[in-house]
Design a protein around this motif. Structure first.
Motif, PDB file in Angstrom:
ATOM      1  N   ILE A   3      -1.493  83.645  -1.634  1.00 46.98           N
ATOM      2  CA  ILE A   3      -0.794  84.423  -0.618  1.00 46.98           C
ATOM      3  C   ILE A   3       0.444  85.008  -1.278  1.00 46.98           C
ATOM      4  N   GLU A   4       0.672  86.288  -1.042  1.00 46.93           N
ATOM      5  CA  GLU A   4       1.908  86.880  -1.553  1.00 46.93           C
ATOM      6  C   GLU A   4       2.459  87.883  -0.561  1.00 46.93           C
ATOM      7  N   GLN A   5       3.765  87.955  -0.553  1.00 45.66           N
ATOM      8  CA  GLN A   5       4.442  89.003   0.186  1.00 45.66           C
ATOM      9  C   GLN A   5       5.112  89.877  -0.855  1.00 45.66           C
ATOM     10  N   GLU A   6       4.737  91.104  -0.847  1.00 47.07           N
ATOM     11  CA  GLU A   6       5.193  92.130  -1.769  1.00 47.07           C
ATOM     12  C   GLU A   6       6.535  91.831  -2.446  1.00 47.07           C
ATOM     13  N   ASP A   7       6.497  91.410  -3.688  1.00 49.68           N
ATOM     14  CA  ASP A   7       7.657  91.180  -4.545  1.00 49.68           C
ATOM     15  C   ASP A   7       8.697  90.195  -3.999  1.00 49.68           C
ATOM     16  N   ALA A   8       8.390  89.461  -2.927  1.00 49.65           N
ATOM     17  CA  ALA A   8       9.368  88.534  -2.368  1.00 49.65           C
ATOM     18  C   ALA A   8       9.033  87.083  -2.714  1.00 49.65           C
ATOM     19  N   TRP A   9       7.783  86.687  -2.552  1.00 47.26           N
ATOM     20  CA  TRP A   9       7.365  85.317  -2.832  1.00 47.26           C
ATOM     21  C   TRP A   9       5.847  85.277  -2.959  1.00 47.26           C
ATOM     22  N   PHE A  10       5.372  84.196  -3.560  1.00 43.19           N
ATOM     23  CA  PHE A  10       3.933  83.943  -3.584  1.00 43.19           C
ATOM     24  C   PHE A  10       3.701  82.457  -3.386  1.00 43.19           C
ATOM     25  N   GLY A  11       2.520  82.148  -2.907  1.00 43.07           N
ATOM     26  CA  GLY A  11       2.152  80.758  -2.703  1.00 43.07           C
ATOM     27  C   GLY A  11       0.739  80.509  -3.183  1.00 43.07           C
ATOM     28  N   VAL A  12       0.509  79.291  -3.658  1.00 39.60           N
ATOM     29  CA  VAL A  12      -0.816  78.867  -4.075  1.00 39.60           C
ATOM     30  C   VAL A  12      -1.111  77.564  -3.343  1.00 39.60           C
ATOM     31  N   VAL A  13      -2.241  77.546  -2.657  1.00 41.77           N
ATOM     32  CA  VAL A  13      -2.706  76.327  -2.004  1.00 41.77           C
ATOM     33  C   VAL A  13      -4.005  75.947  -2.691  1.00 41.77           C
ATOM     34  N   ARG A  14      -4.076  74.713  -3.138  1.00 41.38           N
ATOM     35  CA  ARG A  14      -5.268  74.230  -3.820  1.00 41.38           C
ATOM     36  C   ARG A  14      -5.955  73.204  -2.935  1.00 41.38           C
ATOM     37  N   VAL A  15      -7.251  73.422  -2.702  1.00 40.69           N
ATOM     38  CA  VAL A  15      -8.044  72.499  -1.913  1.00 40.69           C
ATOM     39  C   VAL A  15      -9.203  72.027  -2.784  1.00 40.69           C
ATOM     40  N   ASP A  16      -9.261  70.722  -2.994  1.00 43.95           N
ATOM     41  CA  ASP A  16     -10.333  70.088  -3.763  1.00 43.95           C
ATOM     42  C   ASP A  16     -11.126  69.195  -2.818  1.00 43.95           C
ATOM     43  N   GLY A  17     -12.258  69.681  -2.343  1.00 45.18           N
ATOM     44  CA  GLY A  17     -13.085  68.897  -1.432  1.00 45.18           C
ATOM     45  C   GLY A  17     -12.319  68.508  -0.184  1.00 45.18           C
ATOM     46  N   GLU A  18     -12.372  67.229   0.160  1.00 43.01           N
ATOM     47  CA  GLU A  18     -11.710  66.741   1.369  1.00 43.01           C
ATOM     48  C   GLU A  18     -10.296  66.214   1.109  1.00 43.01           C
ATOM     49  N   GLU A  19      -9.812  66.345  -0.122  1.00 39.25           N
ATOM     50  CA  GLU A  19      -8.451  65.896  -0.427  1.00 39.25           C
ATOM     51  C   GLU A  19      -7.430  66.750   0.312  1.00 39.25           C
ATOM     52  N   ASP A  20      -6.221  66.200   0.468  1.00 40.11           N
ATOM     53  CA  ASP A  20      -5.149  66.965   1.083  1.00 40.11           C
ATOM     54  C   ASP A  20      -4.833  68.182   0.220  1.00 40.11           C
ATOM     55  N   PRO A  21      -4.507  69.307   0.866  1.00 44.37           N
ATOM     56  CA  PRO A  21      -4.148  70.500   0.098  1.00 44.37           C
ATOM     57  C   PRO A  21      -2.889  70.270  -0.731  1.00 44.37           C
ATOM     58  N   ARG A  22      -2.848  70.886  -1.890  1.00 44.91           N
ATOM     59  CA  ARG A  22      -1.653  70.879  -2.739  1.00 44.91           C
ATOM     60  C   ARG A  22      -1.055  72.279  -2.669  1.00 44.91           C
ATOM     61  N   ILE A  23       0.263  72.338  -2.555  1.00 39.55           N
ATOM     62  CA  ILE A  23       0.930  73.610  -2.271  1.00 39.55           C
ATOM     63  C   ILE A  23       2.050  73.875  -3.263  1.00 39.55           C
ATOM     64  N   TYR A  24       2.158  75.133  -3.676  1.00 38.44           N
ATOM     65  CA  TYR A  24       3.307  75.598  -4.458  1.00 38.44           C
ATOM     66  C   TYR A  24       3.761  76.915  -3.841  1.00 38.44           C
ATOM     67  N   VAL A  25       5.066  77.048  -3.613  1.00 40.89           N
ATOM     68  CA  VAL A  25       5.659  78.277  -3.092  1.00 40.89           C
ATOM     69  C   VAL A  25       6.769  78.695  -4.045  1.00 40.89           C
ATOM     70  N   SER A  26       6.748  79.950  -4.482  1.00 41.02           N
ATOM     71  CA  SER A  26       7.704  80.424  -5.488  1.00 41.02           C
ATOM     72  C   SER A  26       9.131  80.504  -4.974  1.00 41.02           C
ATOM     73  N   ASP A  27       9.321  80.772  -3.689  1.00 37.36           N
ATOM     74  CA  ASP A  27      10.666  80.867  -3.120  1.00 37.36           C
ATOM     75  C   ASP A  27      10.623  80.416  -1.665  1.00 37.36           C
ATOM     76  N   GLY A  28      11.072  79.207  -1.430  1.00 38.22           N
ATOM     77  CA  GLY A  28      11.017  78.633  -0.096  1.00 38.22           C
ATOM     78  C   GLY A  28      11.786  79.438   0.938  1.00 38.22           C
ATOM     79  N   ALA A  29      12.980  79.910   0.580  1.00 38.12           N
ATOM     80  CA  ALA A  29      13.804  80.658   1.533  1.00 38.12           C
ATOM     81  C   ALA A  29      13.128  81.969   1.932  1.00 38.12           C
ATOM     82  N   ALA A  30      12.549  82.674   0.974  1.00 37.43           N
ATOM     83  CA  ALA A  30      11.853  83.928   1.280  1.00 37.43           C
ATOM     84  C   ALA A  30      10.611  83.661   2.128  1.00 37.43           C
ATOM     85  N   ALA A  31       9.875  82.611   1.800  1.00 33.47           N
ATOM     86  CA  ALA A  31       8.683  82.266   2.566  1.00 33.47           C
ATOM     87  C   ALA A  31       9.029  81.853   3.989  1.00 33.47           C
TER      88      ALA A  31
END
Length: 183
Positions: free
Chosen positions: A48-76
């Motif tokens: 997920i990205e918002q034009e030049d403001a921030w991006f996020g990556v969510v990783r889902v492996d089977g039934e495990e809980d999603p893992r999340i990274y957000v480049s800029d929490g305040a912008a998101a």
């Protein structure tokens, strides 16, 4: 302008699909959407990205809980799609903690314990506020090693700027061409 895509790992590489997030209201909804795109419970990445403001990556492996990274929490935090990713767990809060003070503890004059306000305090630029009024710090938050086993180290992830971060990640994964087809 937002962009969202799913990258599902298969035996033959990565498959990309453009995705609509209009019906996604929670991280759980997003994880379910990713699992539907999964082949044999293999890894699915949600970009997920918002034009030049921030991006996020969510990783889902089977039934495990999603893992999340957000480049800029305040912008998101200023984004409806970003707020989906900013869970209590990601922000280090107890679930259900609304961060709301009672009337007796409110500081109505802008000072703390009668001390004069520090006029050089410009930290407000370093935080974002969600629609619920919760403050979120500026900068990267989440699992910085979310992609390390796929070839993107923590250091490389932190070095990415929001201009074409998802394209650079896809390049390392060997998925640049399939990502471009849905962009």
């Amino acid at each position: 302008m937002y962009f969202a895509a799913l990258l599902a790992r298969t035996e033959d590489g990565w498959e990309a699909s453009d995705t609509e997030l209009d019906d996604v209201e929670t991280l759980s909804d997003l994880a379910d959407l990713a699992r539907e795109a999964s082949v044999d419970d293999d890894t699915v990445l949600v970009f997920i990205e918002q034009e030049d403001a921030w991006f996020g990556v969510v990783r889902v492996d089977g039934e495990e809980d999603p893992r999340i990274y957000v480049s800029d929490g305040a912008a998101a935090a200023r984004s409806s799609y970003g707020e989906i990713l900013l869970t209590d767990e990601l922000l280090g809060r107890e679930p259900g903690d609304d961060d709301v003070a009672d009337l007796d503890s409110l500081d109505l004059d802008g000072t703390e314990d009668g001390e004069p306000e520090d006029e050089t305090d410009d930290e407000e630029d370093d935080v974002g506020t969600t629609s619920k009024g919760e403050t979120v710090p500026s900068g990267p938050i989440g699992d910085r090693e979310v992609l390390s086993d796929l070839g993107v180290s923590e250091k490389e992830l932190l070095a990415l700027d929001s201009t074409d971060a998802l394209g650079e990640i896809a390049e390392v994964l060997g998925a640049a061409e399939v990502l471009e087809t849905v962009r």
